[in-house]
Scaffold this motif. Structure first.
Motif, PDB file in Angstrom:
ATOM      1  N   THR A   1       0.185  95.963  52.405  1.00 32.31           N
ATOM      2  CA  THR A   1       0.899  94.989  53.206  1.00 32.31           C
ATOM      3  C   THR A   1       1.678  95.749  54.262  1.00 32.31           C
ATOM      4  O   THR A   1       2.588  96.525  53.943  1.00 32.31           O
ATOM      5  CB  THR A   1       1.853  94.136  52.356  1.00 32.31           C
ATOM      6  OG1 THR A   1       1.096  93.456  51.361  1.00 32.31           O
ATOM      7  CG2 THR A   1       2.590  93.127  53.223  1.00 32.31           C
TER       8      THR A   1
ATOM      9  N   LYS B   1      -2.337  92.312  55.734  1.00 38.30           N
ATOM     10  CA  LYS B   1      -1.983  91.586  54.522  1.00 38.30           C
ATOM     11  C   LYS B   1      -3.252  91.135  53.815  1.00 38.30           C
ATOM     12  O   LYS B   1      -4.275  90.866  54.458  1.00 38.30           O
ATOM     13  CB  LYS B   1      -1.108  90.361  54.861  1.00 38.30           C
ATOM     14  CG  LYS B   1      -0.587  89.618  53.654  1.00 38.30           C
ATOM     15  CD  LYS B   1       0.320  88.458  54.086  1.00 38.30           C
ATOM     16  CE  LYS B   1       0.869  87.715  52.875  1.00 38.30           C
ATOM     17  NZ  LYS B   1       1.738  86.589  53.262  1.00 38.30           N
ATOM     18  N   ARG B   2      -3.171  91.061  52.504  1.00 38.44           N
ATOM     19  CA  ARG B   2      -4.265  90.527  51.706  1.00 38.44           C
ATOM     20  C   ARG B   2      -3.710  89.430  50.801  1.00 38.44           C
ATOM     21  O   ARG B   2      -2.644  89.584  50.201  1.00 38.44           O
ATOM     22  CB  ARG B   2      -4.919  91.613  50.856  1.00 38.44           C
ATOM     23  CG  ARG B   2      -6.168  91.135  50.109  1.00 38.44           C
ATOM     24  CD  ARG B   2      -6.807  92.275  49.318  1.00 38.44           C
ATOM     25  NE  ARG B   2      -8.076  91.854  48.742  1.00 38.44           N
ATOM     26  CZ  ARG B   2      -8.851  92.640  47.987  1.00 38.44           C
ATOM     27  NH1 ARG B   2      -8.457  93.896  47.737  1.00 38.44           N
ATOM     28  NH2 ARG B   2      -9.997  92.199  47.521  1.00 38.44           N
ATOM     29  N   ARG B   3      -4.416  88.319  50.709  1.00 34.43           N
ATOM     30  CA  ARG B   3      -3.973  87.189  49.897  1.00 34.43           C
ATOM     31  C   ARG B   3      -5.169  86.552  49.218  1.00 34.43           C
ATOM     32  O   ARG B   3      -6.326  86.791  49.595  1.00 34.43           O
ATOM     33  CB  ARG B   3      -3.257  86.154  50.765  1.00 34.43           C
ATOM     34  CG  ARG B   3      -4.126  85.566  51.873  1.00 34.43           C
ATOM     35  CD  ARG B   3      -3.373  84.569  52.719  1.00 34.43           C
ATOM     36  NE  ARG B   3      -4.221  84.001  53.762  1.00 34.43           N
ATOM     37  CZ  ARG B   3      -3.827  83.045  54.588  1.00 34.43           C
ATOM     38  NH1 ARG B   3      -2.600  82.569  54.506  1.00 34.43           N
ATOM     39  NH2 ARG B   3      -4.663  82.572  55.510  1.00 34.43           N
ATOM     40  N   ASN B   4      -4.888  85.739  48.226  1.00 31.25           N
ATOM     41  CA  ASN B   4      -5.935  85.043  47.488  1.00 31.25           C
ATOM     42  C   ASN B   4      -6.419  83.859  48.324  1.00 31.25           C
ATOM     43  O   ASN B   4      -5.651  82.927  48.586  1.00 31.25           O
ATOM     44  CB  ASN B   4      -5.407  84.562  46.137  1.00 31.25           C
ATOM     45  CG  ASN B   4      -6.513  84.021  45.254  1.00 31.25           C
ATOM     46  OD1 ASN B   4      -7.624  83.741  45.700  1.00 31.25           O
ATOM     47  ND2 ASN B   4      -6.224  83.853  43.978  1.00 31.25           N
TER      48      ASN B   4
ATOM     49  N   SER C   1      -5.046  79.390  49.667  1.00 30.89           N
ATOM     50  CA  SER C   1      -4.841  79.049  51.077  1.00 30.89           C
ATOM     51  C   SER C   1      -5.342  77.638  51.348  1.00 30.89           C
ATOM     52  O   SER C   1      -6.419  77.238  50.885  1.00 30.89           O
ATOM     53  CB  SER C   1      -5.576  80.049  51.971  1.00 30.89           C
ATOM     54  OG  SER C   1      -5.524  79.653  53.325  1.00 30.89           O
TER      55      SER C   1
ATOM     56  N   TYR D   1      -2.745  81.169  60.696  1.00 31.01           N
ATOM     57  CA  TYR D   1      -1.751  82.040  60.073  1.00 31.01           C
ATOM     58  C   TYR D   1      -0.616  82.324  61.057  1.00 31.01           C
ATOM     59  O   TYR D   1      -0.827  82.750  62.192  1.00 31.01           O
ATOM     60  CB  TYR D   1      -2.402  83.354  59.645  1.00 31.01           C
ATOM     61  CG  TYR D   1      -1.447  84.296  58.948  1.00 31.01           C
ATOM     62  CD1 TYR D   1      -1.074  84.082  57.626  1.00 31.01           C
ATOM     63  CD2 TYR D   1      -0.922  85.384  59.629  1.00 31.01           C
ATOM     64  CE1 TYR D   1      -0.199  84.943  56.994  1.00 31.01           C
ATOM     65  CE2 TYR D   1      -0.053  86.262  58.996  1.00 31.01           C
ATOM     66  CZ  TYR D   1       0.307  86.027  57.677  1.00 31.01           C
ATOM     67  OH  TYR D   1       1.181  86.876  57.050  1.00 31.01           O
TER      68      TYR D   1
ATOM     69  N   SER E   1       5.859  86.405  58.204  1.00 33.95           N
ATOM     70  CA  SER E   1       5.854  87.673  57.474  1.00 33.95           C
ATOM     71  C   SER E   1       6.294  88.822  58.369  1.00 33.95           C
ATOM     72  O   SER E   1       5.895  89.961  58.173  1.00 33.95           O
ATOM     73  CB  SER E   1       4.461  87.961  56.930  1.00 33.95           C
ATOM     74  OG  SER E   1       3.519  88.003  57.987  1.00 33.95           O
TER      75      SER E   1
END
Length: 552
Positions: A351, A487-490, A494, A506, A511
């Motif tokens: 991140t 950034k990495r997200r599930n 989303s 986004y 952030s």
């Protein structure tokens, strides 16, 4: 022999031939007539001509409402023939019809099936002959319901776009397809150069498609560039286009789809309450079971029916403001002998710190667009699933036809109501899906789609898109800015996974840390002086910086 005698002889010979031909035709005609009369004499005698029911006046009532004697057993447990007539010609009461079905199935316990069959047998014995004929005909008409999917419409790429860009609307469209296939199964049907037609259900315009063709022709005239670079140019031009992006009308379409699905469920609910299946006697929701089985098979078939095993989807929007990205942010590129597609799939577990200047005005982009890169061909597993899906679709069709054909106590009034509401909902569901697709394409291109032959071509397209500056790219659960993963997200958490274009792009400000500019940090806006990039002829790269941050 003189000429006149020869002519006379020929005329006589011709008249003999004609007379013989006419004679033979008359003989054949008489023979065919006699054969027809003989065949008709073998047919069953109509009821109105049978012995004992002769009546010279067709307007006279043939039957009188008097009690039938014990010797007349063709109407079991019926006091009068008039009662049998009244059951067909009187008013139809839906509540009484439903109550009879519930009474038949009201038994519970280990012997509920036996009690249900007994009640059903008693109810069938109490039916009149006219009622029995009506119910048999209604069951035959109801057995056509599994073929409704073929009446809704043919597969089109517009429906694939709806499913790809707005999964919720796409799934609801599959609920309304009634088992029909929505997406084309041939790769040629997805040609991006072919304009949308919406199945002829929605008025179309070719302005956007014509503009796109002019841009491609201009690219071809200016220089010889690779297809990947040309596609990257299209992505850059689309990112700079701020038109459209207001999809509030799509919510109206989704609401209409929900109402149409509710209409189908209500119509089937009333039908399954009064109708009873002989070999499935004690089951109430037998129509709902068939409907949801059809929906599941339809979703699977539309999912595996797409002729591309490998698809890469990117959600793109513009960088809204001056930002600074940490120098050690992972760059999305080919590494360790793997292409950029494998790098994205492997992921970057980091991140990055993003900084925004608090002294600069901030503009938030409310819309985004999609880029889809598809590779031609299907894998062995994909092909196997397509075969299994087709086999399951045939099995469900056979099950549905058998189910409806064996339904008992189905009134023709109820069957007519079910067929009218269900088929109408299916047709209007297709029209609504096409309208949703037209709303998405109303002002700007919501999706840029390209089809490549090899995986290397897909990787080249991805690399060229990542070189385009000033883009926020959401793909594979990553947030990528200017080629760097921040950034990495599930993706399952989303909103874009479920409502697609309806979800806001986004927001990098959520952030980010807002800071004041100082000597250790220099800022550069996306509209600051730029230098031409050798990798993207009409694109630009931001000037290099010697500080510890990547300036975007």
């Amino acid at each position: 022999m003189s000429t006149s005698e020869q002519l006379t002889s020929k005329a006589s010979f011709g008249s003999v031939i004609c007379s013989d031909a006419l004679y033979r035709i008359r003989r054949l005609n008489n023979g065919a007539k006699n054969l027809t009369v003989f065949a008709c004499s073998l047919l069953p005698v109509a009821a109105a001509q049978a012995a004992g029911i002769q009546n010279s006046n067709p307007n006279t009532v043939l039957f009188t409402p008097t009690a039938v004697g014990p010797e007349s057993t063709w109407v079991p447990d019926s006091g009068t023939i008039q009662d049998d007539i009244d059951r067909v010609t009187g008013w139809f009461f839906m509540s009484a019809w439903n109550e009879r079905g519930n009474l038949i199935r009201q038994a519970s316990g280990p012997n509920s099936t036996a009690y249900c069959l007994g009640n059903l047998s008693l109810a069938l014995h109490q039916l009149g002959t006219l009622n029995g004929a009506e119910y048999n005909g209604a069951a035959g008409a109801l057995s056509l319901l599994p073929t409704a999917g073929a009446l809704v419409g043919s597969p089109t790429k517009e429906l694939w776009v709806v499913y790809k860009l707005m999964p919720l609307a796409g799934v609801l469209s599959m609920f309304l397809s009634l088992g029909g296939t929505m997406v084309p199964t041939q790769a040629g049907a997805y040609d991006p150069k072919v304009s949308f037609t919406y199945g002829g259900m929605i008025a179309t315009t070719s302005l956007i498609a014509e503009k796109r063709r002019q841009e491609e022709l201009e690219d071809a005239r200016t220089s010889l560039i690779s297809p990947a670079e040309m596609f990257a140019r299209r992505v850059q031009r689309r990112a700079e286009d701020d038109r459209g992006g207001i999809y509030r009308n799509v919510w109206i379409g989704i609401a209409i789809q929900a109402v149409l699905i509710a209409t189908i469920l209500i119509a089937l609910w009333f039908g399954q309450m009064g109708g009873v299946i002989t070999w499935w006697c004690d089951v109430y929701a037998w129509m709902w079971f068939w409907y949801f089985l059809v929906v599941i098979v339809s979703i699977v078939e539309n999912f595996v029916g797409v002729p591309f095993t490998n698809n890469w989807t990117l959600r793109i929007s513009k960088v809204p403001h001056t930002i600074q990205i940490s120098r050690d942010a992972p760059k999305v590129q080919a590494r360790d002998g793997k292409d950029v597609l494998d790098a994205i799939k492997s992921g970057f577990n980091a991140t990055s710190l993003v900084k925004l200047s608090s002294q600069e005005p901030y503009t938030k982009r409310n819309s985004c667009f999609y880029v889809v890169i598809s590779q031609e061909g299907v894998s062995a597993a994909h092909a196997t699933f397509r075969v299994l899906s087709k086999a399951s679709n045939v099995a469900v069709f056979a099950f549905g036809t058998t189910l409806f054909a064996s339904a008992t106590l189905m009134s023709v009034s109820v069957v007519l109501m079910i067929l009218s509401l269900v088929l109408s909902a299916g047709v209007w569901g297709r029209v609504t899906a096409m309208w949703i697709a037209s709303q998405m394409n109303k002002l700007s291109d919501p999706v840029l789609h390209t089809v490549v032959r090899e995986r290397l071509d897909a990787a080249a397209h991805m690399e060229e898109i990542l070189k385009v500056p000033g883009l926020i790219i959401e793909t594979g659960g990553h947030i990528i800015i200017n080629g760097y993963s921040i950034k990495r997200r599930n993706p399952w958490l989303s909103a874009a996974t479920y409502i697609g274009l309806l979800a806001a792009p986004y927001d990098i400000a959520k952030s980010a840390v807002f800071t004041q500019p100082d000597s250790a940090m220099r800022e550069s806006r996306s509209d600051a002086p730029m230098v031409k990039s050798p990798r993207l002829r009409q694109g630009y790269e931001f000037m290099d910086s010697s500080n510890d941050d990547h300036i975007v």
